[in-house]
Design a protein around this motif. Sequence first.
Motif, PDB file in Angstrom:
ATOM      1  N   ASP A  80       0.820  -1.212   0.000  1.00 19.16           N
ATOM      2  CA  ASP A  80       0.000   0.000   0.000  1.00 19.16           C
ATOM      3  C   ASP A  80       0.857   1.266   0.000  1.00 19.16           C
ATOM      4  OD1 ASP A  80      -2.405  -1.288  -0.107  1.00 19.16           O
ATOM      5  OD2 ASP A  80      -2.751  -1.264   2.056  1.00 19.16           O
ATOM      6  N   VAL A  81       2.019   1.189   0.677  1.00 15.98           N
ATOM      7  CA  VAL A  81       2.887   2.374   0.746  1.00 15.98           C
ATOM      8  C   VAL A  81       4.051   2.286  -0.235  1.00 15.98           C
ATOM      9  CG1 VAL A  81       2.305   2.984   3.119  1.00 15.98           C
ATOM     10  CG2 VAL A  81       4.126   1.337   2.711  1.00 15.98           C
ATOM     11  N   GLN A  82       4.245   1.089  -0.836  1.00 15.41           N
ATOM     12  CA  GLN A  82       5.281   0.909  -1.851  1.00 15.41           C
ATOM     13  C   GLN A  82       4.709   0.139  -3.043  1.00 15.41           C
ATOM     14  OE1 GLN A  82       8.313  -0.948   0.855  1.00 15.41           O
ATOM     15  NE2 GLN A  82       9.664   0.581  -0.031  1.00 15.41           N
ATOM     16  N   PRO A  83       3.724   0.690  -3.730  1.00 16.31           N
ATOM     17  CA  PRO A  83       3.038  -0.041  -4.807  1.00 16.31           C
ATOM     18  C   PRO A  83       3.931  -0.359  -6.002  1.00 16.31           C
ATOM     19  CG  PRO A  83       2.373   2.271  -4.773  1.00 16.31           C
ATOM     20  CD  PRO A  83       3.174   2.047  -3.534  1.00 16.31           C
ATOM     21  N   TYR A  84       5.079   0.283  -6.101  1.00 20.48           N
ATOM     22  CA  TYR A  84       5.972   0.085  -7.242  1.00 20.48           C
ATOM     23  C   TYR A  84       6.948  -1.079  -7.012  1.00 20.48           C
ATOM     24  CZ  TYR A  84       8.549   2.959  -3.941  1.00 20.48           C
ATOM     25  OH  TYR A  84       9.107   3.452  -2.786  1.00 20.48           O
ATOM     26  N   MET A  85       6.933  -1.697  -5.846  1.00 27.42           N
ATOM     27  CA  MET A  85       7.876  -2.783  -5.529  1.00 27.42           C
ATOM     28  C   MET A  85       7.334  -4.111  -6.050  1.00 27.42           C
ATOM     29  SD  MET A  85      10.442  -1.327  -4.012  1.00 27.42           S
ATOM     30  CE  MET A  85      11.287  -2.602  -3.096  1.00 27.42           C
ATOM     31  N   VAL A  86       7.854  -4.525  -7.193  1.00 25.99           N
ATOM     32  CA  VAL A  86       7.376  -5.747  -7.850  1.00 25.99           C
ATOM     33  C   VAL A  86       7.685  -6.985  -7.018  1.00 25.99           C
ATOM     34  CG1 VAL A  86       7.543  -7.181  -9.913  1.00 25.99           C
ATOM     35  CG2 VAL A  86       7.649  -4.677 -10.108  1.00 25.99           C
ATOM     36  N   ASP A  87       8.853  -7.017  -6.371  1.00 25.96           N
ATOM     37  CA  ASP A  87       9.242  -8.201  -5.600  1.00 25.96           C
ATOM     38  C   ASP A  87       8.297  -8.444  -4.432  1.00 25.96           C
ATOM     39  OD1 ASP A  87      10.295  -5.823  -4.431  1.00 25.96           O
ATOM     40  OD2 ASP A  87      11.502  -7.068  -3.097  1.00 25.96           O
ATOM     41  N   LEU A  88       7.738  -7.371  -3.869  1.00 24.36           N
ATOM     42  CA  LEU A  88       6.782  -7.526  -2.779  1.00 24.36           C
ATOM     43  C   LEU A  88       5.509  -8.201  -3.275  1.00 24.36           C
ATOM     44  CD1 LEU A  88       7.059  -4.094  -0.900  1.00 24.36           C
ATOM     45  CD2 LEU A  88       8.124  -6.277  -0.296  1.00 24.36           C
ATOM     46  N   LYS A  89       5.077  -7.834  -4.461  1.00 21.04           N
ATOM     47  CA  LYS A  89       3.864  -8.432  -5.032  1.00 21.04           C
ATOM     48  C   LYS A  89       4.088  -9.910  -5.351  1.00 21.04           C
ATOM     49  CE  LYS A  89       2.231  -4.053  -6.946  1.00 21.04           C
ATOM     50  NZ  LYS A  89       1.881  -3.284  -8.168  1.00 21.04           N
ATOM     51  N   THR A  90       5.305 -10.247  -5.772  1.00 18.20           N
ATOM     52  CA  THR A  90       5.633 -11.645  -6.056  1.00 18.20           C
ATOM     53  C   THR A  90       5.598 -12.462  -4.774  1.00 18.20           C
ATOM     54  OG1 THR A  90       7.053 -10.976  -7.902  1.00 18.20           O
ATOM     55  CG2 THR A  90       7.363 -13.207  -7.020  1.00 18.20           C
ATOM     56  N   ARG A  91       6.181 -11.905  -3.718  1.00 14.71           N
ATOM     57  CA  ARG A  91       6.176 -12.609  -2.425  1.00 14.71           C
ATOM     58  C   ARG A  91       4.752 -12.748  -1.889  1.00 14.71           C
ATOM     59  NH1 ARG A  91      10.483  -9.564   1.215  1.00 14.71           N
ATOM     60  NH2 ARG A  91       9.862 -11.157   2.733  1.00 14.71           N
ATOM     61  N   LEU A  92       3.948 -11.722  -2.099  1.00 16.17           N
ATOM     62  CA  LEU A  92       2.557 -11.782  -1.646  1.00 16.17           C
ATOM     63  C   LEU A  92       1.814 -12.919  -2.341  1.00 16.17           C
ATOM     64  CD1 LEU A  92       0.131 -10.677  -0.092  1.00 16.17           C
ATOM     65  CD2 LEU A  92      -0.233  -9.049  -1.975  1.00 16.17           C
ATOM     66  N   GLN A  93       2.040 -13.058  -3.637  1.00 19.67           N
ATOM     67  CA  GLN A  93       1.388 -14.127  -4.391  1.00 19.67           C
ATOM     68  C   GLN A  93       1.811 -15.499  -3.864  1.00 19.67           C
ATOM     69  OE1 GLN A  93       2.043 -13.926  -8.613  1.00 19.67           O
ATOM     70  NE2 GLN A  93       0.890 -15.773  -9.048  1.00 19.67           N
ATOM     71  N   GLU A  94       3.087 -15.636  -3.513  1.00 22.14           N
ATOM     72  CA  GLU A  94       3.582 -16.908  -2.981  1.00 22.14           C
ATOM     73  C   GLU A  94       2.899 -17.248  -1.655  1.00 22.14           C
ATOM     74  OE1 GLU A  94       7.747 -16.232  -2.742  1.00 22.14           O
ATOM     75  OE2 GLU A  94       8.106 -16.530  -4.886  1.00 22.14           O
ATOM     76  N   TYR A  95       2.737 -16.244  -0.821  1.00 22.12           N
ATOM     77  CA  TYR A  95       2.053 -16.475   0.457  1.00 22.12           C
ATOM     78  C   TYR A  95       0.578 -16.813   0.239  1.00 22.12           C
ATOM     79  CZ  TYR A  95       5.867 -15.221   3.608  1.00 22.12           C
ATOM     80  OH  TYR A  95       7.047 -15.209   4.322  1.00 22.12           O
ATOM     81  N   GLU A  96      -0.040 -16.117  -0.690  1.00 19.31           N
ATOM     82  CA  GLU A  96      -1.458 -16.368  -0.976  1.00 19.31           C
ATOM     83  C   GLU A  96      -1.655 -17.817  -1.433  1.00 19.31           C
ATOM     84  OE1 GLU A  96      -3.800 -14.554  -0.171  1.00 19.31           O
ATOM     85  OE2 GLU A  96      -3.534 -12.433  -0.604  1.00 19.31           O
ATOM     86  N   GLU A  97      -0.735 -18.306  -2.259  1.00 19.30           N
ATOM     87  CA  GLU A  97      -0.833 -19.682  -2.756  1.00 19.30           C
ATOM     88  C   GLU A  97      -0.636 -20.688  -1.620  1.00 19.30           C
ATOM     89  OE1 GLU A  97       2.061 -19.871  -5.835  1.00 19.30           O
ATOM     90  OE2 GLU A  97       0.842 -18.740  -7.291  1.00 19.30           O
ATOM     91  N   ALA A  98       0.334 -20.402  -0.740  1.00 26.77           N
ATOM     92  CA  ALA A  98       0.588 -21.298   0.390  1.00 26.77           C
ATOM     93  C   ALA A  98      -0.606 -21.319   1.348  1.00 26.77           C
ATOM     94  CB  ALA A  98       1.848 -20.857   1.137  1.00 26.77           C
ATOM     95  N   ILE A  99      -1.205 -20.162   1.571  1.00 30.17           N
ATOM     96  CA  ILE A  99      -2.373 -20.062   2.461  1.00 30.17           C
ATOM     97  C   ILE A  99      -3.565 -20.798   1.858  1.00 30.17           C
ATOM     98  CG2 ILE A  99      -4.073 -18.438   3.401  1.00 30.17           C
ATOM     99  CD1 ILE A  99      -1.668 -16.455   3.707  1.00 30.17           C
ATOM    100  N   ALA A 100      -3.742 -20.644   0.546  1.00 26.31           N
ATOM    101  CA  ALA A 100      -4.857 -21.316  -0.135  1.00 26.31           C
ATOM    102  C   ALA A 100      -4.705 -22.833  -0.077  1.00 26.31           C
ATOM    103  CB  ALA A 100      -4.939 -20.851  -1.586  1.00 26.31           C
ATOM    104  N   GLY A 101      -3.469 -23.312  -0.016  1.00 22.85           N
ATOM    105  CA  GLY A 101      -3.218 -24.750   0.009  1.00 22.85           C
ATOM    106  C   GLY A 101      -3.262 -25.351   1.400  1.00 22.85           C
ATOM    107  N   TYR A 102      -3.519 -24.544   2.408  1.00 22.05           N
ATOM    108  CA  TYR A 102      -3.552 -25.048   3.787  1.00 22.05           C
ATOM    109  C   TYR A 102      -4.794 -25.900   4.025  1.00 22.05           C
ATOM    110  CZ  TYR A 102      -4.505 -24.909   8.820  1.00 22.05           C
ATOM    111  OH  TYR A 102      -4.821 -25.239  10.111  1.00 22.05           O
TER     112      TYR A 102
END
Length: 220
Positions: A80-102
Amino acid sequence: MILAIIIQIFALALLAIGVNAIQQHKQRVELERRQKIYRYRKLLDETEDLMTIASDFPVGKSLMHVLRCRARDSLKLLIDVQPYMVDLKTRLQEYEEAIAGYNPEDKSLLVENFSIPAHDKQIVVMLQGLKKLRKMLRSEHGRNRVDSNVFHEEDRRIEKTLVRISAESLIRRGEAALSTGMIGSARQYLEKAKRTLSEVTFSDDYITQKLQYIDQKLNE
């Protein structure tokens, strides 16, 4: 003529005040943004450190799920405060996938067995890590972000591990003192281990067996 000059001076003064106010506002906004970045990144780093710690102990996958949700939420705040950080969005997607697979029905542990280090400093680090995990779990439960059943189950697992590490460490010291003829010190360590195991609010095979073993050693 004089009146015009006065008006111009007054207008310039107002302009300067306005520009200064805008600059101060921008600086304040930027400072707040930097403070948020620091706070959210610190939360993310702490959470990921706890994930590393948890992976070494016999705690449930539900605890790791709690940590992943915490890390995901930290990443969302950072984005939200660093919307231009692509690596953060990639890490977020990885966490979302891991959470969805729980799978909440999966009651298996991250580690079935763990070894207690021989050195006191390593044991202290281990105990500190577990206490941090427990503090995080209680904090998340207090914010209604952890199911009560999950909380009680994982809190008890952490408590059992803490008790086991403390008791094993004391028993080792008692055995070492006994082997060198330091009977007084051996008795102190073993009696302290016995108190540690006797004062817990639960019982299991480990506690029963260790109490029997300690009584045997004390009789010797």
